[in-house]
Design a protein around this motif. Structure first.
Motif, short mmCIF file in Angstrom:
data_model
loop_
_atom_site.label_atom_id
_atom_site.label_comp_id
_atom_site.label_asym_id
_atom_site.label_seq_id
_atom_site.Cartn_x
_atom_site.Cartn_y
_atom_site.Cartn_z
N LEU A 170 1.37 -1.14 0.06
CA LEU A 170 0.06 0.15 0.09
C LEU A 170 0.86 1.03 -0.18
O LEU A 170 0.55 2.07 -0.95
CB LEU A 170 -0.93 0.04 1.68
CG LEU A 170 -2.58 -0.30 1.29
CD1 LEU A 170 -2.87 -0.21 2.73
CD2 LEU A 170 -2.61 0.08 0.41
N GLU A 171 1.97 1.60 0.91
CA GLU A 171 2.23 2.83 0.79
C GLU A 171 3.24 2.84 -0.22
O GLU A 171 3.78 3.98 -0.38
CB GLU A 171 3.81 2.50 2.12
CG GLU A 171 3.02 3.12 3.45
CD GLU A 171 4.30 1.44 4.62
OE1 GLU A 171 5.48 2.29 4.84
OE2 GLU A 171 3.58 1.59 5.78
N ALA A 172 3.96 1.31 -0.82
CA ALA A 172 4.90 1.78 -2.12
C ALA A 172 3.79 1.95 -3.38
O ALA A 172 4.51 2.77 -3.83
CB ALA A 172 5.47 0.09 -2.55
N GLN A 173 2.38 1.69 -3.07
CA GLN A 173 1.64 2.00 -4.39
C GLN A 173 2.00 4.04 -4.11
O GLN A 173 1.41 4.85 -5.20
CB GLN A 173 0.28 1.59 -4.46
CG GLN A 173 1.13 -0.39 -5.46
CD GLN A 173 -0.46 -1.14 -5.80
OE1 GLN A 173 -1.56 0.34 -5.26
NE2 GLN A 173 -0.47 -2.16 -6.00
N ILE A 174 1.56 4.51 -2.58
CA ILE A 174 0.85 5.50 -2.83
C ILE A 174 1.49 6.96 -2.53
O ILE A 174 1.01 7.84 -3.84
CB ILE A 174 0.19 6.21 -1.30
CG1 ILE A 174 -1.13 4.74 -0.80
CG2 ILE A 174 0.13 7.22 -0.47
CD1 ILE A 174 -1.58 5.20 0.47
N SER A 175 3.20 5.92 -2.37
CA SER A 175 4.05 7.05 -3.06
C SER A 175 4.52 6.67 -4.55
O SER A 175 4.70 7.96 -4.86
CB SER A 175 5.76 6.58 -1.86
OG SER A 175 6.26 5.75 -2.60
N ASN A 176 4.15 6.12 -5.46
CA ASN A 176 4.53 6.20 -6.49
C ASN A 176 3.13 7.01 -6.99
O ASN A 176 3.54 7.53 -8.30
CB ASN A 176 4.93 4.64 -7.40
CG ASN A 176 5.94 3.76 -6.93
OD1 ASN A 176 6.38 4.54 -6.31
ND2 ASN A 176 5.63 2.60 -6.76
N LYS A 177 2.18 6.25 -7.29
CA LYS A 177 0.63 6.60 -7.64
C LYS A 177 0.18 7.47 -6.95
O LYS A 177 -0.87 8.06 -7.37
CB LYS A 177 0.38 5.02 -8.19
CG LYS A 177 0.83 4.01 -9.27
CD LYS A 177 -0.30 3.40 -9.61
CE LYS A 177 -0.41 2.28 -8.93
NZ LYS A 177 -1.23 1.56 -8.72
N LYS A 178 0.29 7.73 -5.68
CA LYS A 178 -0.58 9.21 -5.34
C LYS A 178 -1.89 7.96 -4.62
O LYS A 178 -2.87 8.67 -4.15
CB LYS A 178 -0.94 10.08 -5.26
CG LYS A 178 0.06 10.82 -6.44
CD LYS A 178 0.72 11.65 -5.19
CE LYS A 178 2.07 12.55 -4.99
NZ LYS A 178 3.01 11.83 -5.15
N GLU A 179 -2.19 7.24 -4.91
CA GLU A 179 -3.30 6.56 -4.48
C GLU A 179 -2.86 4.69 -4.27
O GLU A 179 -2.15 4.39 -4.99
CB GLU A 179 -4.51 6.42 -5.17
CG GLU A 179 -4.69 6.71 -7.13
CD GLU A 179 -5.18 6.48 -7.09
OE1 GLU A 179 -6.62 7.69 -6.88
OE2 GLU A 179 -5.97 5.75 -8.43
N ALA A 180 -3.47 3.94 -4.11
CA ALA A 180 -4.13 2.55 -3.55
C ALA A 180 -5.66 1.45 -4.02
O ALA A 180 -5.87 1.67 -2.44
CB ALA A 180 -2.89 1.76 -2.46
N TYR A 181 -5.25 1.39 -4.81
CA TYR A 181 -6.61 0.27 -5.00
C TYR A 181 -5.99 -1.60 -3.62
O TYR A 181 -5.69 -1.88 -3.56
CB TYR A 181 -7.29 -0.25 -6.75
CG TYR A 181 -8.11 -0.60 -5.92
CD1 TYR A 181 -9.35 -0.32 -5.76
CD2 TYR A 181 -8.64 -2.32 -6.99
CE1 TYR A 181 -10.51 -0.95 -6.12
CE2 TYR A 181 -9.75 -3.01 -6.60
CZ TYR A 181 -10.36 -2.19 -6.48
OH TYR A 181 -11.57 -2.92 -6.27
#
Ligand code: HEM
Length: 496
Positions: A170-181
């Motif tokens: 979750l953290e990785a996706q939020i930091s890359n894409k600003k959101e996480a499904y």
């Protein structure tokens, strides 16, 4: 959907005393007409899926009939279900008749008025399709309960491992894409958890690799498609969807090879569970393995597909004030108890209440069915009705667990509703196909994973607030589950 958290404990609603002492109520005929054999069900399912929508469908009929008990049709209807007529129960007093095996038969009613082809379960009627009066129900359910109980020491540590993987992603996706499904990550975690629990291996180390969730999703979708919808508005496309999903069931051969992969991998790595099924419970290995796949794929993983996104949605929507209270409770108790143990979890009164409140306000499996075994009289809050042997009874659970005569402000997410005195209302929480205060046994149809499910929800909330201060999500609905996208996560700045 609107929600808010409130800091005031809920007390019992003023009119609820009548519940506790049942009284003589006037006998009435059950209102409602199911209409023409073909057009009635067709009209009702268009109203249910498109023209009115699920909750409005029930609300409108309560208003029309001035009763929380009435007759209607439930989807899918013909040609899939020859008899879609049901007596619908929408209040907290009448609903529990569906848990009473002496009054209702739970044979082949897991999915409602139709039974998917038994090819989806290897030609066997698995435990969830059996009525407790069938001798096989007792041996299969005892086998399942024993399998779970032998693994109870793994429940928390395995889940913590899964959650840690999920939060990292979750953290990785939020930091890359600003959101996480969240749903995809939750599904992967859930499948891995169930497989590791039952087969002592990570699925990635087996032939199915990372494909487990996709294989199960397809198998589930093909069985449950007649009950689903993409959530279309009432237009031409919705007629197309209705005819496509609800005229014929999807044939098993389209998922045969996927199911075989699942069966083979459970057969190989679930060998210790299957040995026990054979030696201790006298169940043939092939039948035990089809039950194991159903347990893991349909009951457990299928349930978790809805359960965890729903929990995250409701906790997120409750807002920062509640997040702070949860974080304070959780961190204090974990520090005193020296870790996330059963004893620590039992002391977290607010966390426990939050989980129950979620299961009350938005039960993950909202539909229950049962066929009357005998003639009997059923009561709503205001009247009594006679139910005839053979009639199909249907309960839409969110209306029973949001009954305003039992719960004050039933549409509101009251985080501490079940703290202190509020605990007495737990008997009106029905998510597991039984009262929360009653036990699962081989003689009833209560969910075999009841205690595990509540435990995992608590651990999810605990691990969330050990790692984060607060978080925000966007939510919607997709097919049978809430869809949740994380928009922000605020990490704990210093150790508790
Ligand atoms: C994750 C969320 C879950 C939810 C929301 C859920 C809910 C339910 C419900 C509502 C039923 C009754 C269905 C009916 O007869 O109408 C049920 C039955 C059942 N559940 Fe669960 N369940 C969940 C997880 C699990 C887990 C983790 C297991 C075991 C690993 C499990 C095993 C079963 C079994 C075996 C039955 C059939 C019981 C019987 O035939 O007597 N469930 N569940």
């Amino acid at each position: 959907m609107s929600s808010s958290s409130s800091s005031s404990s809920s007390s019992s609603s003023s009119s609820s005393s009548s519940l506790l002492s049942p009284q003589q109520l006037p006998m009435k005929p059950i209102p409602g007409h199911c209409g023409h054999t073909f057009f009635g069900p067709f009209r009702d399912r268009l109203a249910y899926f498109y023209n009115e929508g699920r909750d409005k469908f029930f609300e409108n009929r309560i208003q029309k009939h001035k009763s929380t008990i009435f007759k209607t049709n439930m989807p899918p209807g013909p040609l899939i279900a020859s008899c879609p007529r049901v007596v619908c129960l929408l209040d907290a007093v009448s609903f529990p008749v569906l848990f009473d095996p002496s009054k209702v038969e739970k044979r082949d009613v897991l999915d409602g008025t139709f039974l998917p082809s038994l090819a989806y379960t290897g030609g066997h009627r698995v435990c969830a399709y059996l009525d407790p009066s069938e001798p096989k129900h007792s041996s299969l359910k005892s086998f399942i309960l024993s399998t779970l109980s032998a693994r109870h020491h793994k429940f928390i540590p395995l889940f913590q491992t899964g959650l840690s993987e999920l939060f990292n992603e979750l953290e990785a996706q939020i930091s890359n894409k600003k959101e996480a499904y969240f749903n995809t990550l939750s599904d992967t975690m859930s499948f891995n958890y169930v497989f590791r629990l039952l087969c002592d291996k990570s699925p990635s180390e087996t032939r199915i690799g990372f494909k487990g969730p996709k294989l199960v999703d397809k198998w589930l979708l093909f069985q449950l498609a007649p009950l689903g919808s993409l959530g279309l508005l009432p237009n031409l496309l919705c007629y197309f969807e209705d005819i496509l999903l609800r005229t014929f069931t999807f044939p098993f051969f389209l998922v045969k090879s996927d199911y075989k992969k699942l069966y083979d991998v459970f057969y190989e790595f679930g060998s210790s569970v299957l040995d026990e099924a054979e030696s201790k419970f006298g169940i043939e290995r092939d039948e035990a393995c089809h039950n194991l796949v159903f347990l893991a794929g349909f009951n457990a993983y299928g349930g978790m597909k809805v359960l965890f996104p729903g929990l995250i949605k409701w906790v997120a929507l409750a807002g920062q004030k509640l997040h702070k209270k949860l974080a304070d409770e959780i961190r204090t108790i974990v520090e005193v108890e020296g870790g996330v143990t059963l004893s620590a979890l039992n002391k977290m009164v607010l966390t426990k209440s939050v989980v129950y409140e979620y299961l009350r306000i938005d039960p993950p499996v909202p539909f229950q069915y049962g066929k009357a075994k005998v003639d009997f009289v059923i009561q709503s809050h205001d009247a009594a009705f006679e139910i005839k042997k053979g009639e199909m009874i249907f309960g839409y659970q969110p209306f029973a667990t949001k009954d305003p005569k039992v719960f004050e402000n039933p549409e509101e997410f009251v985080a501490d509703r079940f703290v202190g005195e509020g605990e007495q209302r737990l008997k009106y929480v029905y998510w597991s196909n039984g009262r929360e205060t009653e036990e699962t046994t081989a003689g009833n149809k209560h969910c075999a994973g009841k205690d595990l499910v509540v435990l995992l929800c608590r651990v999810m909330v605990v691990e969330l607030f050990l790692r984060y201060e607060t978080f925000e999500v966007e939510s919607g609905t997709f097919m049978f589950a809430p869809s949740v996208t994380f928009k922000s996560l605020t990490k704990v700045s210093s150790s508790p």
